[in-house]
Enzyme design. Sequence first.
Site, PDB file in Angstrom:
ATOM      1  N   SER A 138      -1.737 -20.953  44.431  1.00 15.48           N
ATOM      2  CA  SER A 138      -2.464 -20.133  45.836  1.00 15.48           C
ATOM      3  C   SER A 138      -4.021 -20.560  45.825  1.00 15.48           C
ATOM      4  CB  SER A 138      -2.128 -18.651  45.886  1.00 15.48           C
ATOM      5  OG  SER A 138      -2.984 -18.077  46.802  1.00 15.48           O
ATOM      6  N   TYR A 148      -2.453 -11.179  40.380  1.00  8.07           N
ATOM      7  CA  TYR A 148      -1.866 -12.039  41.290  1.00  8.07           C
ATOM      8  C   TYR A 148      -2.739 -13.476  41.170  1.00  8.07           C
ATOM      9  CZ  TYR A 148      -0.367 -14.896  45.205  1.00  8.07           C
ATOM     10  OH  TYR A 148       0.404 -15.606  46.041  1.00  8.07           O
TER      11      TYR A 148
END
Length: 257
Positions: A138, A148
């Site tokens: 990401s 994350y």
Amino acid sequence: MTTALITGSTAGIGAAFARRLAADGHNLVLVARDTKRLREQATELHDRHGIEAEVLTADLAEDKGIEAVADRLRDRKSPVDLLVNNAGFANKGRFLDVSMADELRMLKVHCEAVLRLTAAATEAMRERGRGGVVNVASVAAFVPRGTYGASKAWVVQFTQGAARDLAGSGVRLMALCPGFVRTEFHQRAGIGTDNIPGWMWLDADKLVATALADLSRGKTLSIPDPRYKALMGAAKLVPRGMLGGITSRTGRKYGPQ
């Protein structure tokens, strides 16, 4: 015909990979937790494209699930030529607001599963002298974004390091770093997206087409859109402390994928 194994294949980027690879004539091994959705997906892709679609139900947050997929990747009689490590999720909330069990589950799926499945796949691929791995990370990997972002940063560093170690073996590895993509990802996490500008959204099918082209060119990192390439370039110029403040105020509200 070659075979591709896709984790998290029933929705979002994983489903887009499955559609594209099936259309290109690849047989598939579809991996997810929902057997019903997997069977429906396999039937649809088989009927539409005439390819063979194998179903493998597995939860990559569990050792049993990871090992089941790793065993399939080690199968020399029915080799996998392309692995797409796409399975992943987000937790809504700031650090310490999210339970430790959920944080560890994220690391299990984003890091441990990626490590073990990449190792299982590339060992067999190196023996054959060909193969490819796409590890979905990401753009959050490049900004301070808690667990994350840290897990996705690990995916990028691991993938590029492994790619260097396997250079010349015929095995290609690439980290894919999308931005916001219109999928079920945010809905599943209960993360709002109303404030995300329309121009920041990417189309999953176009993203996959760019990613596969980048893999064929031998890239080890793919940021599949000029808008996000520009944003990530600009992020390098912003002081780290300021960048951390910006991402903590905005990114926590709707984590990018």
